[in-house]
Design a protein around this motif. Structure first.
Motif, mmCIF file in Angstrom:
data_model
loop_
_atom_site.group_PDB
_atom_site.id
_atom_site.type_symbol
_atom_site.label_atom_id
_atom_site.label_comp_id
_atom_site.label_asym_id
_atom_site.label_seq_id
_atom_site.Cartn_x
_atom_site.Cartn_y
_atom_site.Cartn_z
ATOM 1 N N LEU A 152 48.685 43.859 45.031
ATOM 2 C CA LEU A 152 47.894 43.173 45.335
ATOM 3 C C LEU A 152 46.479 43.539 45.122
ATOM 4 O O LEU A 152 45.560 42.725 44.869
ATOM 5 N N GLN A 153 46.172 44.833 45.416
ATOM 6 C CA GLN A 153 44.761 45.471 45.309
ATOM 7 C C GLN A 153 44.536 45.208 43.728
ATOM 8 O O GLN A 153 43.258 45.091 43.234
ATOM 9 N N ASN A 154 45.367 45.944 42.995
ATOM 10 C CA ASN A 154 45.179 45.677 41.478
ATOM 11 C C ASN A 154 45.078 44.362 41.163
ATOM 12 O O ASN A 154 44.238 44.142 40.125
ATOM 13 N N MET A 155 45.926 43.261 41.836
ATOM 14 C CA MET A 155 45.793 41.977 41.184
ATOM 15 C C MET A 155 44.398 41.405 41.702
ATOM 16 O O MET A 155 43.914 40.419 40.983
ATOM 17 N N ASP A 156 43.884 41.693 42.927
ATOM 18 C CA ASP A 156 42.468 41.542 43.281
ATOM 19 C C ASP A 156 41.603 41.876 42.266
ATOM 20 O O ASP A 156 40.524 41.086 42.084
ATOM 21 N N PHE A 157 41.750 42.955 42.017
ATOM 22 C CA PHE A 157 40.740 43.783 41.000
ATOM 23 C C PHE A 157 40.836 43.028 39.803
ATOM 24 O O PHE A 157 39.617 42.790 39.166
ATOM 25 N N LEU A 158 42.073 42.750 39.359
ATOM 26 C CA LEU A 158 42.010 42.194 37.951
ATOM 27 C C LEU A 158 41.607 40.864 37.934
ATOM 28 O O LEU A 158 40.933 40.317 37.230
ATOM 29 N N LYS A 159 41.694 40.078 38.981
ATOM 30 C CA LYS A 159 41.116 38.677 39.341
ATOM 31 C C LYS A 159 39.579 38.959 39.413
ATOM 32 O O LYS A 159 39.124 37.769 38.785
ATOM 33 N N ALA A 160 39.071 39.754 40.095
ATOM 34 C CA ALA A 160 37.585 39.543 40.011
ATOM 35 C C ALA A 160 37.058 40.111 38.704
ATOM 36 O O ALA A 160 36.096 39.552 38.154
ATOM 37 N N LYS A 161 37.872 41.033 38.017
ATOM 38 C CA LYS A 161 37.248 41.481 36.729
ATOM 39 C C LYS A 161 37.333 40.272 35.645
ATOM 40 O O LYS A 161 36.659 39.673 34.568
ATOM 41 N N SER A 162 38.528 39.422 35.947
ATOM 42 C CA SER A 162 38.855 38.218 34.928
ATOM 43 C C SER A 162 37.611 37.014 35.156
ATOM 44 O O SER A 162 37.203 36.584 34.387
ATOM 45 N N GLU A 220 34.893 38.035 36.309
ATOM 46 C CA GLU A 220 33.639 38.450 35.933
ATOM 47 C C GLU A 220 33.402 38.330 34.405
ATOM 48 O O GLU A 220 32.319 37.862 34.004
ATOM 49 N N PHE A 221 34.510 38.619 33.676
ATOM 50 C CA PHE A 221 34.611 38.394 32.083
ATOM 51 C C PHE A 221 34.205 37.011 31.821
ATOM 52 O O PHE A 221 33.712 36.602 30.965
ATOM 53 N N ARG A 222 35.082 36.188 32.559
ATOM 54 C CA ARG A 222 35.038 34.788 32.322
ATOM 55 C C ARG A 222 33.431 33.976 32.313
ATOM 56 O O ARG A 222 32.841 33.557 31.591
ATOM 57 N N PHE A 223 32.776 34.551 33.746
ATOM 58 C CA PHE A 223 31.485 34.287 34.028
ATOM 59 C C PHE A 223 30.546 35.018 32.714
ATOM 60 O O PHE A 223 29.427 34.159 32.104
ATOM 61 N N GLY A 224 30.732 36.294 32.428
ATOM 62 C CA GLY A 224 30.044 36.832 31.128
ATOM 63 C C GLY A 224 30.235 35.965 29.773
ATOM 64 O O GLY A 224 29.156 35.843 29.270
ATOM 65 N N ILE A 225 31.423 35.692 29.722
ATOM 66 C CA ILE A 225 31.828 34.941 28.494
ATOM 67 C C ILE A 225 30.956 33.385 28.306
ATOM 68 O O ILE A 225 30.089 33.091 27.388
ATOM 69 N N ARG A 226 30.957 32.929 29.571
ATOM 70 C CA ARG A 226 30.325 31.461 29.716
ATOM 71 C C ARG A 226 28.762 31.603 29.356
ATOM 72 O O ARG A 226 28.164 31.137 28.857
#
Length: 278
Positions: free
Chosen positions: A179-189, A191-197
């Motif tokens: 769950l922690q990894n999932m939360d981390f991956l969600k946050a990174k996702s 972050e990447f989505r915002f960076g791409i946008r």
């Protein structure tokens, strides 16, 4: 009012009778305490009357037994000139044992006609008691066996429970980590989505071609993979032509056509790749 005074007088007389020469303890005299003490005195009077009746009955029975004993003793003296006082110490012990046995067996006299049925009944009771004891022992053995099996089962269940709890705690730790990894991956996702946008918005503001956006590049990559897949049969077809020996001129024409087609596809692929690298 007179009834209340009469009750108080009866209570006072009862207390004086109970305590005798001793002083009566002080108590609050009112209607409630008088009623309670009067009720106790009545119960005590009834009990004393019943006890007196029992004592009188016992005295009467004792007198009757004593008279019967004297009568039997006189008959014994008249018939055989025998008196318990003339017995030896051993004879007295035997006589007392005989009397005690008659009392224990609850028989009316010490004759054989009374002793034998009583002893037979006692023997039957003994056998029934022994049989009951054997049944109880068998039942107890079964219970002990079941208890042992139950204790073993309980021990196994406790061990299984400990293992299950340990496994559950391990799995819970794994789930928490995931769950922690999932939360981390969600946050990174995000972050990447915002960076791409943000990057796309910046590139769009600078006049970048829309075909070079992330989605376009992904589509081009998929199309490139599809084109590469399509070139595989063409290369195999070209290789088959190269293996042919008849009519060199016709084969040369086919080879040139295949080369041109292959060059066109490779040029398109190169262009796509260059665009993706930009």
């Amino acid at each position: 009012m007179e009834a209340q005074e009469e009750k108080e007088a009866q209570v006072a007389a009862w207390l004086k009778k109970i305590f005798g020469d001793h002083s009566i303890p002080q108590y609050e005299v009112n209607a409630r305490t008088t009623e309670i003490l009067h009720h106790l005195s009545e119960r005590n009077r009834v009990r004393d009357r019943d006890v007196s009746l029992v004592i009188e009955d016992l005295k009467q029975k004792a007198s009757e037994y004593e008279s019967e004993a004297k009568h039997l003793q006189s008959l014994l003296m008249e018939s055989v000139n025998f008196s318990p006082a003339n017995l030896s110490s051993t004879g007295s012990r035997y006589l007392n044992a005989l009397a005690d046995s008659a009392v224990a067996l609850e028989i009316k006299d010490t004759s054989l006609a009374s002793f034998i049925p009583a002893v037979n009944d006692l023997t039957s009771d003994l056998f029934r008691t022994k049989s009951k004891n054997e049944e109880i022992k068998l039942e107890l053995a079964k219970l002990e066996k079941n208890l042992t099996a139950t204790l073993v089962l309980e021990k196994c269940l406790r061990e299984d429970l400990k293992k299950a709890e340990f496994h559950l705690s391990t799995e819970r730790a794994k789930v928490d980590s995931r769950l922690q990894n999932m939360d981390f991956l969600k946050a990174k996702s995000e972050e990447f989505r915002f960076g791409i946008r943000t990057a796309e918005e910046q590139l769009s503001s600078r006049g970048m071609d829309a075909s070079l956006s992330h989605q376009s590049l992904v589509a081009l990559s998929e199309k490139l993979a599809e084109l590469k897949r399509q070139t595989i049969p063409l290369k195999k077809k070209l290789e088959s032509y190269l293996d042919l020996m008849p009519n060199p001129s016709l084969a040369q024409v086919k080879i040139e056509e295949a080369k041109r087609e292959l060059d066109t596809i490779e040029a398109e692929l190169t262009k796509k790749v260059d665009m993706m690298e930009l």
